[in-house]
Every structure is written in C-alpha cells, then in structure tokens.
Design a protein around this motif. Structure first.
Motif, PDB file in Angstrom:
ATOM      1  N   ASN A 194      -4.637   0.526  -4.474  1.00 55.47           N
ATOM      2  CA  ASN A 194      -4.486  -0.443  -3.379  1.00 55.47           C
ATOM      3  C   ASN A 194      -4.152  -1.841  -3.894  1.00 55.47           C
ATOM      4  O   ASN A 194      -3.567  -2.649  -3.166  1.00 55.47           O
ATOM      5  N   GLY A 204      -2.970  -0.424   4.355  1.00 49.49           N
ATOM      6  CA  GLY A 204      -3.707  -0.675   5.577  1.00 49.49           C
ATOM      7  C   GLY A 204      -3.110  -1.741   6.457  1.00 49.49           C
ATOM      8  O   GLY A 204      -3.663  -2.087   7.483  1.00 49.49           O
ATOM      9  N   GLY A 205      -1.965  -2.264   6.070  1.00 53.78           N
ATOM     10  CA  GLY A 205      -1.325  -3.262   6.917  1.00 53.78           C
ATOM     11  C   GLY A 205      -0.786  -2.635   8.192  1.00 53.78           C
ATOM     12  O   GLY A 205      -0.731  -1.419   8.314  1.00 53.78           O
ATOM     13  N   SER A 206      -0.343  -3.431   9.119  1.00 53.33           N
ATOM     14  CA  SER A 206       0.066  -2.896  10.421  1.00 53.33           C
ATOM     15  C   SER A 206       1.285  -1.982  10.310  1.00 53.33           C
ATOM     16  O   SER A 206       1.428  -1.053  11.072  1.00 53.33           O
ATOM     17  N   THR A 207       2.159  -2.211   9.383  1.00 51.42           N
ATOM     18  CA  THR A 207       3.278  -1.294   9.196  1.00 51.42           C
ATOM     19  C   THR A 207       3.134  -0.541   7.885  1.00 51.42           C
ATOM     20  O   THR A 207       3.258   0.665   7.849  1.00 51.42           O
ATOM     21  N   ASP A 208       2.879  -1.221   6.790  1.00 49.03           N
ATOM     22  CA  ASP A 208       2.541  -0.576   5.523  1.00 49.03           C
ATOM     23  C   ASP A 208       3.516   0.530   5.176  1.00 49.03           C
ATOM     24  O   ASP A 208       3.131   1.629   4.802  1.00 49.03           O
ATOM     25  N   THR A 209       4.807   0.256   5.342  1.00 49.71           N
ATOM     26  CA  THR A 209       5.814   1.260   5.025  1.00 49.71           C
ATOM     27  C   THR A 209       5.875   1.478   3.527  1.00 49.71           C
ATOM     28  O   THR A 209       5.888   0.534   2.742  1.00 49.71           O
ATOM     29  N   GLN A 210       5.912   2.740   3.135  1.00 53.73           N
ATOM     30  CA  GLN A 210       6.014   3.075   1.721  1.00 53.73           C
ATOM     31  C   GLN A 210       7.480   3.261   1.339  1.00 53.73           C
ATOM     32  O   GLN A 210       8.242   3.905   2.058  1.00 53.73           O
TER      33      GLN A 210
END
Lengths: 109, 115
Positions: free
Chosen positions: B50, B98-104
């Motif tokens: 993280n 854990g962010g609102s979008t948190d795109t990988q």
C-alpha cells in the motif's frame, strides 16, 4: 472471498453490438472495473462503476446493479481491433481487486 | 520511462533456482501489486504494497516474497522455483490504495517458464 463469473467466449460480427455479463458474490464491495487485454499484452483500464446505473464512454458502456451482484460491458459498433479478452474485476472491502477469468471476444468480418 | 516497466520480458528457469522479477514505476504511485495470470484462472494477486515500507499477502503468496524499499520499485522473488510457478506475471500500481477510483495500471508482464 470473491466469486466472479463471466462467459468464456463470445463471437460477433464487425459493426454489431456485444454484451458481456459479469456476476459476482463479494465480501464487501467498493467498485467494479472492466479491463481490456489483447493477446500477449497487459490489461488496460476501460471503465469503473461504484453506483448503480450506466456509465458511457464512447463505444463502450458499463452497467452495475449492486443489489443483483451484476454488471455488463456493452461494446457497440464493433471493430476488428476490439477482438480481445475483457476482464471483470471487483474491489472488495479491503480495496483489493479480484478478477474473473475473462471473456474472449472474437470479432469477425 | 513512462508508466510501469518489468524485467525480464521472459525467462526460462530450472526448478530450484532463485529468481527476482523486477518492477519499476515512475508515476509516484503509492500502491503496487503483483499478479500471476494462468489460462482459465484469470489474474490472481500474489503480494501487494500500500505504501513504501509495507507489504501484504494476496490470494496466492506461497513461494513468493516481495520488498518495497522505495516508492518506485517492487521486486518479486521466487526463492526456489517450482514448475507450478510457470505463469505470466504482471506488476501493477495505483495512486492510492482505497482511493475513490484507485485504478490499477499494469506493466507489460514477464513470461516465466520453470522446467
């Protein structure tokens, strides 16, 4: 744990529409992602849904129903370059992604 | 460099050998991940981090270890490779777990064959 189901394969004609369904059972839910993966390449981000409803992005749309544990990815005006695997991924309560096995879409001329 | 790089691109390895797969990102993302992808099974999370200095176990961590000494690098080590570790390995990163979008975002992958 997660249980994510999507069809293994779909075939469609160039210019047509294809809908890829994804059902999931999850311990906690913090969003659903769709990725596209061409053969031999990395997955690339397509769409994200966290609230119920439809998200439209050009020829691609994604729908989510949290109460039904259901999503679909809609590909419109199919092009040959859309031949790829489409991965449904659910983010759980710990913010970890779990992926379905993927749906291979073949677009025929 | 732009995005995520992985090395090597592919590798054939004898069983019992030690191997480190390298992953570097230049996006200053806090979170990084290692997945393996096997036919019919999809992507499965091996380990994650993280933030620099912390790591955690994913769904299939046995036989693998990771470290996160700085923000940019997240190497994956196979201490003693076995044939069942033959797979395609993808590294990914996201701005904030854990962010609102948190795109990988994914690297190009390493194809590993253990004989």
């Amino acid at each position: 744990g997660q249980n994510i189901d999507q069809p293994t394969e779909m075939t469609a004609t160039e210019g047509a529409i294809v809908q890829i369904n994804c059902t999931y059972q999850t311990s906690g839910f913090n969003g659903l992602f769709w990725y596209q993966q061409h053969a031999g390449e990395a997955p690339t981000f397509l769409s994200y849904n966290v609230l119920d409803g439809l998200e439209e992005k050009g020829r691609f749309s994604s729908f989510l129903s949290r109460s039904k544990g259901y999503s679909y990815l809609l590909l419109k005006e199919l092009q040959m370059k859309d031949s790829a695997s489409y991965l449904c991924a659910v983010r759980d309560g710990d913010y970890k992604l779990s992926f379905g096995a993927g749906t291979t879409v073949t677009v025929r001329a | 460099i732009a995005g995520i790089t992985q090395a090597p691109t592919s590798q054939i390895l004898a069983a019992g050998r030690r191997m480190t797969l390298r992953c570097t990102q230049d996006m200053r993302h806090n979170a990084m991940y290692w997945y393996r992808q096997d036919l019919g099974l999809g992507l499965r999370l091996i380990h994650y981090s993280n933030t620099a200095g912390t790591t955690g176990k994913g769904e299939v961590p046995d036989g693998y270890s990771v470290s996160r000494a700085n923000t940019d690098d997240f190497p994956l080590t196979l201490a003693s490779a076995v044939p069942s570790q033959t797979s395609v390995y993808f590294c990914a990163s996201s701005a904030q777990a854990g962010g609102s979008t948190d795109t990988q975002y994914f690297g190009p992958g390493t194809r590993l064959t253990v004989l």
